[in-house]
Design an enzyme around this catalytic site. Structure first.
Site, mmCIF file in Angstrom:
data_model
loop_
_atom_site.group_PDB
_atom_site.id
_atom_site.type_symbol
_atom_site.label_atom_id
_atom_site.label_comp_id
_atom_site.label_asym_id
_atom_site.label_seq_id
_atom_site.Cartn_x
_atom_site.Cartn_y
_atom_site.Cartn_z
ATOM 1 C CB ALA A 91 81.544 -41.480 7.205
ATOM 2 C CE1 TYR B 271 72.789 -47.123 10.656
ATOM 3 C CE2 TYR B 271 70.654 -46.007 10.624
ATOM 4 C CZ TYR B 271 71.989 -46.074 10.231
ATOM 5 O OH TYR B 271 72.524 -45.093 9.426
#
Ligand SMILES: NC(=O)c1ccc[n+]([C@@H]2O[C@H](COP(=O)([O-])OP(=O)(O)OC[C@H]3O[C@@H](n4cnc5c(N)ncnc54)[C@H](OP(=O)(O)O)[C@@H]3O)[C@@H](O)[C@H]2O)c1
Length: 231
Positions: free
Chosen positions: A75, A140
């Protein structure tokens, strides 16, 4: 026994606490050394996931203490939302290193333990940005798209040894990362989703539990997007 990267805050912490509540032993990784989760079955290790030596050392410690690893949830990630023309090279590099190289290194070390036991579940946390490709998030989004491709290939390499590798495409969930984005931009993205709302804790954990389940041994190289996002 589970490893969760980015366990100090946000979605990583949510996942770590969820797995602890389910009875798992959990090792959380993040750059900061202070553990924010206080639980007898939790250990926090300080490691930058993009630092090969630090990741190797963390997994050596995990192997020494636990001898096995069943679950890995990646994560940890960073986001600098900025148009490419204005994006500093250092910020681009930080996203590539943390969001892509980091999971490569942790998956490699986890796979060593998992293949030995011929069992494992790996979930890499991605983003709707990989599919929606919003202006300002070029790097990203690219790291998250690459993360799914990486996971798909790794799934082929590990498919015969009982280890699955899947990608969870998260929409908007209230964390520090989300709070750093302009609220109007986030609201517009949410409004355009097929299910036009943010993700809840239950939405995230239900999808994650499915991918981490022992019963999901025939599910690998998949990306499960929340909210109706699709490629
Ligand atoms: N929140 C959302 O709306 C949303 C939407 C789509 C996808 N996602 C994805 O969900 C995941 C979790 O995001 P989040 O919103 O929970 O982010 P967050 O609140 O910013 O938390 C990021 C976590 O990652 C850790 N971290 C950052 N860089 C690291 C590094 N180099 N090495 C090790 N740990 C590192 C941080 O701890 P330290 O500071 O201690 O290192 C922190 O625990 C990410 O993969 C993100 O891309 C989130």
């Amino acid at each position: 026994m589970a490893v969760v990267t980015g366990a100090r805050r946000g979605i990583g912490r949510l996942v770590a606490e969820h797995l602890l509540a389910g009875g798992a032993q959990v090792v959380g990784l993040s750059r900061a050394a202070d553990a924010v989760i206080e639980h007898p079955a939790y250990q926090h290790l300080a490691a930058d996931v993009a630092d090969d030596a630090a990741v190797r050392a963390a997994f050596r410690e995990i192997a020494r203490r636990h001898g096995r690893l069943d679950l890995l949830v990646n994560a940890a990630a960073v986001l600098t939302s900025q148009y490419v023309l204005l994006l500093p090279g250092g910020k681009a590099e930080e996203m590539v290193r943390t969001n892509l190289l980091g999971p490569v290194l942790t998956c490699r070390e986890a796979a060593k333990l998992m293949t030995r036991a011929r069992y494992g579940r790996i979930v890499n946390v991605s983003s709707m940005a990989a599919v929606l490709e919003p202006p300002g998030d070029a790097v990203y989004a690219a790291t998250k798209a690459a993360l799914a491709t990486f996971g798909n290939v790794l799934a082929k390499e590990l498919g015969r040894v009982g280890v699955t590798v899947n990608t969870l495409g998260v929409t908007a969930y209230p964390t520090d990362m989300l709070a750093a984005l302009p609220a109007d931009k986030v609201a517009a993205v949410i409004a355009a989703l097929p299910i036009p709302r943010a993700a809840t804790r239950e939405d995230l954990l239900h999808a994650l539990d499915f991918l981490l389940s022992e019963s999901s041994g025939y599910v690998t190289a998949q990306t499960l997007h929340l909210g109706g996002v699709h490629a």
